[in-house]
Design a protein around this motif. Structure first.
Motif, short mmCIF file in Angstrom:
data_model
loop_
_atom_site.label_atom_id
_atom_site.label_comp_id
_atom_site.label_asym_id
_atom_site.label_seq_id
_atom_site.Cartn_x
_atom_site.Cartn_y
_atom_site.Cartn_z
N THR A 5 5.37 12.87 -7.12
CA THR A 5 5.70 11.81 -6.17
C THR A 5 4.46 11.01 -5.83
OG1 THR A 5 7.49 13.13 -5.20
CG2 THR A 5 6.68 11.29 -3.89
N MET A 6 3.35 11.71 -5.59
CA MET A 6 2.09 11.01 -5.30
C MET A 6 1.57 10.28 -6.54
SD MET A 6 0.24 13.88 -2.86
CE MET A 6 -1.19 12.87 -2.47
N ALA A 7 1.75 10.91 -7.72
CA ALA A 7 1.32 10.24 -8.96
C ALA A 7 2.13 8.97 -9.18
CB ALA A 7 1.50 11.19 -10.14
N ARG A 8 3.42 9.03 -8.93
CA ARG A 8 4.27 7.85 -9.05
C ARG A 8 3.82 6.79 -8.06
NH1 ARG A 8 8.06 5.87 -5.84
NH2 ARG A 8 9.70 4.51 -6.68
N ALA A 9 3.52 7.21 -6.85
CA ALA A 9 3.09 6.26 -5.82
C ALA A 9 1.79 5.58 -6.20
CB ALA A 9 2.95 6.97 -4.48
N VAL A 10 0.87 6.34 -6.82
CA VAL A 10 -0.39 5.76 -7.27
C VAL A 10 -0.12 4.67 -8.30
CG1 VAL A 10 -2.48 6.21 -8.61
CG2 VAL A 10 -1.85 7.74 -6.74
N VAL A 11 0.75 4.98 -9.27
CA VAL A 11 1.09 4.01 -10.31
C VAL A 11 1.81 2.81 -9.71
CG1 VAL A 11 2.44 3.60 -12.40
CG2 VAL A 11 1.19 5.75 -12.13
N GLN A 45 2.18 -2.52 -8.06
CA GLN A 45 2.94 -3.42 -7.17
C GLN A 45 2.05 -4.21 -6.23
OE1 GLN A 45 5.41 -1.80 -3.92
NE2 GLN A 45 7.14 -2.82 -4.91
N LEU A 46 1.23 -3.50 -5.47
CA LEU A 46 0.41 -4.18 -4.47
C LEU A 46 -0.68 -5.04 -5.10
CD1 LEU A 46 0.14 -1.24 -1.93
CD2 LEU A 46 1.40 -3.36 -1.58
N ALA A 47 -1.36 -4.47 -6.10
CA ALA A 47 -2.44 -5.23 -6.73
C ALA A 47 -1.89 -6.40 -7.54
CB ALA A 47 -3.27 -4.32 -7.62
N SER A 48 -0.80 -6.18 -8.30
CA SER A 48 -0.25 -7.27 -9.10
C SER A 48 0.37 -8.34 -8.22
CB SER A 48 0.78 -6.74 -10.11
OG SER A 48 1.90 -6.18 -9.45
N TYR A 49 0.90 -7.95 -7.05
CA TYR A 49 1.43 -8.96 -6.13
C TYR A 49 0.29 -9.84 -5.61
CZ TYR A 49 3.21 -11.26 -1.99
OH TYR A 49 3.54 -12.21 -1.05
N LEU A 73 -7.52 0.09 -6.32
CA LEU A 73 -7.96 1.31 -5.64
C LEU A 73 -7.37 1.41 -4.23
CD1 LEU A 73 -11.72 1.40 -6.76
CD2 LEU A 73 -9.86 2.88 -7.55
N ILE A 74 -7.33 0.26 -3.55
CA ILE A 74 -6.70 0.25 -2.22
C ILE A 74 -5.24 0.63 -2.33
CG2 ILE A 74 -6.01 -1.23 -0.29
CD1 ILE A 74 -8.53 -2.90 -0.81
N GLY A 75 -4.55 0.08 -3.33
CA GLY A 75 -3.14 0.38 -3.53
C GLY A 75 -2.90 1.85 -3.84
N MET A 76 -3.76 2.44 -4.67
CA MET A 76 -3.62 3.85 -5.00
C MET A 76 -3.80 4.74 -3.78
SD MET A 76 -5.73 4.08 -8.58
CE MET A 76 -5.32 3.03 -9.97
N THR A 77 -4.81 4.43 -2.97
CA THR A 77 -5.07 5.21 -1.76
C THR A 77 -3.90 5.11 -0.79
OG1 THR A 77 -7.45 4.82 -1.98
CG2 THR A 77 -6.65 5.53 0.18
N ALA A 78 -3.43 3.90 -0.58
CA ALA A 78 -2.31 3.69 0.34
C ALA A 78 -1.06 4.37 -0.17
CB ALA A 78 -2.07 2.19 0.51
N GLY A 79 -0.80 4.27 -1.48
CA GLY A 79 0.41 4.86 -2.05
C GLY A 79 0.42 6.37 -2.00
N ALA A 80 -0.69 7.00 -2.37
CA ALA A 80 -0.75 8.46 -2.37
C ALA A 80 -0.57 9.02 -0.97
CB ALA A 80 -2.08 8.92 -2.95
#
Length: 282
Positions: A155-161, A166-170, A92-99
């Motif tokens: 672009t935002m949808a891609r960033a969420v994915v 990326q961030l969570a799996s890292y 969830l943190i990654g999605m927020t940051a990415g969007a």
């Protein structure tokens, strides 16, 4: 931004392959190596760095924003005893940051897609942007300021994915490697966790990425856009080019994302380390 200098040629090859064979079964480039050879032959060595200024601006806006927000939220949601957030919270943190980062970086993304795609077009159809600022100025003047945010939703949808993966799996991979006791919190651990993260992210985000690329590069035909929306892109790609064309350019995408992920997280870990040593500890 330092990572961008290393991976820009791979970004260009990925974009070219995603746009090749648009609307038909045949492809302009057979493989990644064929794409590289064609670009070098037709555009010279400098051709593989086309759009570098846009890539740097994208990192200065998108990546800086998303990593900054992710780091702040991660630290705030870490327990007082040092226990990190769970996997779902990390996602969830990654999605927020990415969007958020994607919205800020969309103008640079539009410029990058157009600049890297230009060399594959006939000379009379090229846009001919000299640099990212020239691109943004001309887009605003010729197509309106809202065009700089064309494809903002995918672009935002891609960033969420991408960021959820990326961030969570890292973070999860790094934590798993540390728990095995075979790794310490060092560059080797960061490298291995980054490569795992890059592979997961590539597989998850490519269909959304090709939607973003096609929409941001599209032209108006008889006053109408080539694609109505992201679902229209997906439908036409699958119908005209085949289902697995959604992963067109997988090799350069992973070759780009893998090193980029490694360099990004290694630099970030070192910056955080120096910050803790010279600022927090002092």
């Amino acid at each position: 931004m330092a990572a961008t200098v290393f991976v820009q040629p791979l970004d260009l090859v990925k974009n070219r392959m995603q746009l090749s064979g648009e609307g038909v079964k045949t492809r302009e480039y057979r493989t990644s190596l064929h794409a590289v050879a064609s670009i070098l032959r037709q555009e010279g060595l400098g051709g593989i760095y086309t759009g570098l200024s846009a890539g740097l601006l994208r990192q200065a806006t998108y990546t800086t924003t998303r990593l900054g927000i992710y780091t702040v939220l991660f630290e705030r949601l870490t327990s007082a005893d040092g226990t990190p957030p769970g996997f779902l919270t990390k996602a969830l943190i990654g999605m927020t940051a990415g969007a958020t980062g994607a919205f800020v970086g969309t103008p640079a993304e539009v410029a990058l897609i157009r600049m890297t795609a230009d060399g594959r077009l006939p000379v009379d159809q090229r846009r001919g942007y000299s640099n990212v600022f020239n691109a943004l100025l001309r887009i605003t003047r010729e197509e309106g300021v809202t065009t700089m945010w064309r494809g903002c939703v995918p672009t935002m949808a891609r960033a969420v994915v991408v960021n959820a993966a990326q961030l969570a799996s890292y973070s999860q991979s790094k934590q798993f490697l540390l728990d095995t006791k075979y790794f310490g919190d060092d560059i080797l651990c960061h490298f291995c966790a980054s490569m795992i993260s890059g592979l997961v992210t590539t597989a998850a985000s490519m269909p959304v990425d090709i939607v973003k690329t096609r929409i941001q590069n599209m032209r108006m035909i008889d006053g109408k856009p080539e694609y109505k929306n992201g679902l229209d892109v997906l439908f036409k790609v699958v119908r005209n080019e085949g289902f697995f064309s959604l992963w067109k350019g997988f090799t350069p995408y992973y070759a780009r994302l893998g090193p980029h992920t490694v360099l990004t997280f290694v630099f970030l870990e070192q910056m955080n380390r120096f910050y803790r040593i010279y600022f927090l500890d002092s």
